[in-house]
Design a protein around this motif. Structure first.
Motif, PDB file in Angstrom:
ATOM      1  N   ASP A   1     -46.400  12.968  39.260  1.00 33.01           N
ATOM      2  CA  ASP A   1     -46.624  12.429  37.904  1.00 33.01           C
ATOM      3  C   ASP A   1     -46.139  10.998  37.866  1.00 33.01           C
TER       4      ASP A   1
ATOM      5  N   TYR B   1     -28.649  22.168  36.661  1.00 35.71           N
ATOM      6  CA  TYR B   1     -28.505  20.717  36.777  1.00 35.71           C
ATOM      7  C   TYR B   1     -29.635  20.042  36.011  1.00 35.71           C
ATOM      8  N   LYS B   2     -29.228  19.126  35.128  1.00 33.46           N
ATOM      9  CA  LYS B   2     -30.245  18.387  34.377  1.00 33.46           C
ATOM     10  C   LYS B   2     -29.984  16.909  34.587  1.00 33.46           C
ATOM     11  N   ALA B   3     -30.939  16.273  35.236  1.00 28.68           N
ATOM     12  CA  ALA B   3     -30.765  14.849  35.505  1.00 28.68           C
ATOM     13  C   ALA B   3     -31.036  14.052  34.230  1.00 28.68           C
TER      14      ALA B   3
ATOM     15  N   ILE C   1     -40.884   9.747  33.956  1.00 30.04           N
ATOM     16  CA  ILE C   1     -39.607   9.017  33.941  1.00 30.04           C
ATOM     17  C   ILE C   1     -38.929   8.953  35.324  1.00 30.04           C
ATOM     18  N   GLY C   2     -39.352   9.819  36.263  1.00 29.25           N
ATOM     19  CA  GLY C   2     -38.773   9.789  37.613  1.00 29.25           C
ATOM     20  C   GLY C   2     -37.351  10.347  37.658  1.00 29.25           C
TER      21      GLY C   2
ATOM     22  N   THR D   1     -33.630  14.085  29.009  1.00 28.83           N
ATOM     23  CA  THR D   1     -34.054  15.489  29.139  1.00 28.83           C
ATOM     24  C   THR D   1     -33.369  16.433  28.166  1.00 28.83           C
TER      25      THR D   1
ATOM     26  N   GLY E   1     -32.643  23.836  33.110  1.00 26.15           N
ATOM     27  CA  GLY E   1     -32.005  23.455  34.378  1.00 26.15           C
ATOM     28  C   GLY E   1     -32.108  24.550  35.421  1.00 26.15           C
TER      29      GLY E   1
HETATM   30  P1  ADP Z   1     -35.344  21.929  33.472  1.00 28.67           P
HETATM   31  O1  ADP Z   1     -35.644  23.252  32.855  1.00 28.67           O
HETATM   32  O2  ADP Z   1     -34.225  21.206  32.849  1.00 28.67           O
HETATM   33  O3  ADP Z   1     -36.566  21.106  33.651  1.00 28.67           O
HETATM   34  P2  ADP Z   1     -35.429  22.095  36.323  1.00 28.67           P
HETATM   35  O4  ADP Z   1     -34.576  22.846  37.294  1.00 28.67           O
HETATM   36  O5  ADP Z   1     -36.875  22.388  36.346  1.00 28.67           O
HETATM   37  O6  ADP Z   1     -34.789  22.294  34.932  1.00 28.67           O
HETATM   38  O7  ADP Z   1     -35.220  20.570  36.658  1.00 28.67           O
HETATM   39  C1  ADP Z   1     -33.940  20.045  36.836  1.00 28.67           C
HETATM   40  C2  ADP Z   1     -33.884  18.612  36.378  1.00 28.67           C
HETATM   41  O8  ADP Z   1     -34.657  17.812  37.267  1.00 28.67           O
HETATM   42  C3  ADP Z   1     -34.480  18.383  35.029  1.00 28.67           C
HETATM   43  O9  ADP Z   1     -33.499  18.555  34.030  1.00 28.67           O
HETATM   44  C4  ADP Z   1     -34.914  16.948  35.105  1.00 28.67           C
HETATM   45  O10 ADP Z   1     -33.848  16.084  34.793  1.00 28.67           O
HETATM   46  C5  ADP Z   1     -35.271  16.761  36.555  1.00 28.67           C
HETATM   47  N1  ADP Z   1     -36.736  16.849  36.769  1.00 28.67           N
HETATM   48  C6  ADP Z   1     -37.435  17.890  37.211  1.00 28.67           C
HETATM   49  N2  ADP Z   1     -38.758  17.595  37.314  1.00 28.67           N
HETATM   50  C7  ADP Z   1     -38.882  16.334  36.892  1.00 28.67           C
HETATM   51  C8  ADP Z   1     -39.995  15.442  36.735  1.00 28.67           C
HETATM   52  N3  ADP Z   1     -41.248  15.811  37.046  1.00 28.67           N
HETATM   53  N4  ADP Z   1     -39.746  14.199  36.288  1.00 28.67           N
HETATM   54  C9  ADP Z   1     -38.475  13.811  35.984  1.00 28.67           C
HETATM   55  N5  ADP Z   1     -37.389  14.597  36.100  1.00 28.67           N
HETATM   56  C10 ADP Z   1     -37.576  15.832  36.549  1.00 28.67           C
END
Ligand code: ADP
Length: 501
Positions: free
Chosen positions: A420, A438-440, A423-424, A445, A451
């Motif tokens: 995609d 873990y939530k980046a 936001i990366g 987010t 997470g």
């Molecule tokens: P969540 O339910 O919070 O999305 P995930 O385990 O799927 O939990 O993802 C963990 C974290 O990775 C997310 O909180 C987000 O910060 C980051 N992340 C995952 N996929 C993407 C994406 N396509 N673009 C940006 N950040 C992402």
């Protein structure tokens, strides 16, 4: 019976020491005894030589015969044999070639009957023959009073006139064998004391070494007990000089470290679950209460009720994810492998999320290398992975963004990527995104997810023996999963083997 390792080792070492000290003691004892006997025989031989010299040089057969006459020479022989008796407790016999026997000894020797054994005529004749050939004989013979030790030498007379020497007879010195034995009986004590000292030193050393050997094992046992009782900080000392024990302690500590880590993540998990559950429950409770007691105005009710509905959705998503995760981790979900077209599966997932995609006006770009892409995997679980990846892409990509899904086959492996331009992910978050909860980039987010999505994806891929990775987090995100290519040729239009299952 169970013994402590220390006792067992100590016993084994002590047995080995006892055995080796015993064997060495016997070897040394027999060797020294033999050399002492040899020395004693040599002494007797030299005494016999003296007697032979006296007999040969100072006496002739005739003068020996004149037993009663007063002779200085005979006196000298008496003295010599008397001295041999008193010094060595040995009895001297001189025998002429013609077979006459003469015994010279002191009065006390006369009383010592045990020494006065004259060998048989046959034996004497044998000794004479050998001695006449110049042989020096040392034999152990037996007598009525016990074993005797006899040294036999020839005695010769050198003619004053011609200077030629003639063997005149034999000199026999015999002593009770116990006199010879007496010379080495002290050996037993001398060697015994030495052996005892060696034994004591060896026992002390063994005790020390055994303790050294078992001490780290005891320390490890204590650490293991502490671990079993829940003290995950317990570690075994790794400073032992033995390489094997050091690596055993290191392996133990690695295991303890992992247990510690697991325990920590268990605690974190519980804390995270409680936290994740608390916030939606709190807001549901707050808004519901507000609506109930009239704090929320009539016109705002619909708005807050929809918040409540959103929060309950979030809660049920969280609970579903938690259940999913726990089932996977407990190995409750066996893989239901089947052959299916993963391209078709991607299309279905896109259709399932069409409303969310359209809502954000996202552009979807499927890019499949081939029309069909057969793989062998658990279809439902792989669908879950693709759904999670697509949901994330939709969540973290702003309106009007673009999502690209590709499948390519290389050898036996199919690579599926979801990219995609949202936001990366920052490099410092990249290594943690597969961790549970873990939530980046919290700011972007917040409130968007649980997470758990990527953690579930990771477990599913690991169970398949395949991988999932973040290819790039810059300028959007690109995730890649690998799948095992199917060996089956799927029917042209059939989507998968478990269609409509
Ligand atoms: P969540 O339910 O919070 O999305 P995930 O385990 O799927 O939990 O993802 C963990 C974290 O990775 C997310 O909180 C987000 O910060 C980051 N992340 C995952 N996929 C993407 C994406 N396509 N673009 C940006 N950040 C992402």
């Amino acid at each position: 019976m169970k013994h402590r390792l220390f006792t067992q080792l100590l016993c084994v070492f002590l047995a080995v020491i006892l055995l080796s000290v015993g064997v060495s003691y016997s070897l040394i004892y027999f060797h020294m005894r033999a050399s002492r006997i040899e020395a004693r025989v040599e002494t007797l031989k030299s005494q016999a030589n003296d007697v032979a010299w006296l007999a040969g040089n100072l006496l002739q057969e005739e003068s020996l015969l004149r037993f009663g006459s007063d002779s200085v020479l005979r006196e000298a022989l008496y003295q010599k044999t008397g001295q041999i008796y008193s010094q060595y407790n040995a009895f001297t016999v001189i025998m002429t070639r013609s077979g006459r026997l003469y015994s010279y000894y002191s009065e006390s020797a006369l009383q010592d009957e045990s020494l006065q054994h004259i060998p048989s005529a046959e034996e004497l004749a044998g000794y004479m023959t050998r001695a006449l050939q110049g042989e020096e004989i040392a034999v152990q013979t037996s007598s009525s009073s016990g074993p005797l030790f006899t040294v036999i030498l020839p005695w010769t007379h050198v003619s004053v006139r011609t200077g030629s020497s003639t063997v005149m007879g034999i000199v026999m010195i015999q002593t009770a064998a116990q006199n010879i034995r007496a010379t080495y009986s002290d050996l037993i004590w001398q060697l015994g004391i030495g052996a005892l000292c060696v034994l004591m030193a060896a026992v002390a050393l063994t005790f020390f070494l055994t303790r050294r050997l078992t001490k780290p094992l005891t320390a490890m046992e204590q650490a293991a007990s502490a671990l079993a009782q829940g003290d995950f900080t317990a570690r075994a000392p790794e400073d032992n000089t033995s390489r094997e024990i050091r690596s055993l302690a290191a392996a133990f500590n690695r295991m303890a470290g992992q247990l510690d880590g697991m325990e920590q993540s268990r605690r974190d998990f519980v804390a995270n679950v409680s936290h994740e559950l608390r916030s939606p429950v709190t807001s549901i409770q707050g808004f519901a209460q507000g609506i109930l007691d009239g704090t929320v105005k009539e016109e705002d009710r619909a708005k807050y009720l929809s918040v409540i509905v959103d929060e309950t959705h979030r809660l049920s998503r969280l609970i579903a994810n938690l259940l999913n995760l726990s089932r996977m981790e407990n190995d409750q979900v066996a893989l239901a492998l089947s052959d299916f077209d993963v391209n078709e599966l991607v299309r279905r997932v896109l259709i399932a999320r069409i409303s969310a995609i359209e809502e954000k006006n996202l552009e979807i770009e499927p890019d499949f290398e081939a029309e069909t892409c057969p793989v062998r995997a658990d279809r439902e679980q792989i669908q879950q992975v693709i759904l999670n990846l697509l949901d994330n892409a939709v969540k973290y990509t702003p309106e009007g963004g673009k999502i690209r899904i590709t499948t390519v086959t290389r050898g036996d492996t199919v690579y599926l990527t979801v990219r995609d331009n949202g936001i990366g992910i920052l490099p410092e978050d990249a290594e943690h995104i597969f961790d549970r909860f873990y939530k980046a980039d919290k700011a972007h987010t917040v409130g968007k997810g649980t997470g758990l999505g990527l953690a579930i994806c990771k477990i599913i891929m690991e169970k398949h023996g395949q991988s999932i990775r973040l290819v790039s987090g810059q300028g959007g995100c690109e995730f890649e999963i690998t799948l095992k290519k199917s060996e089956l040729r799927l029917p042209e239009k059939a989507a998968d083997s478990s269609e409509e299952a």
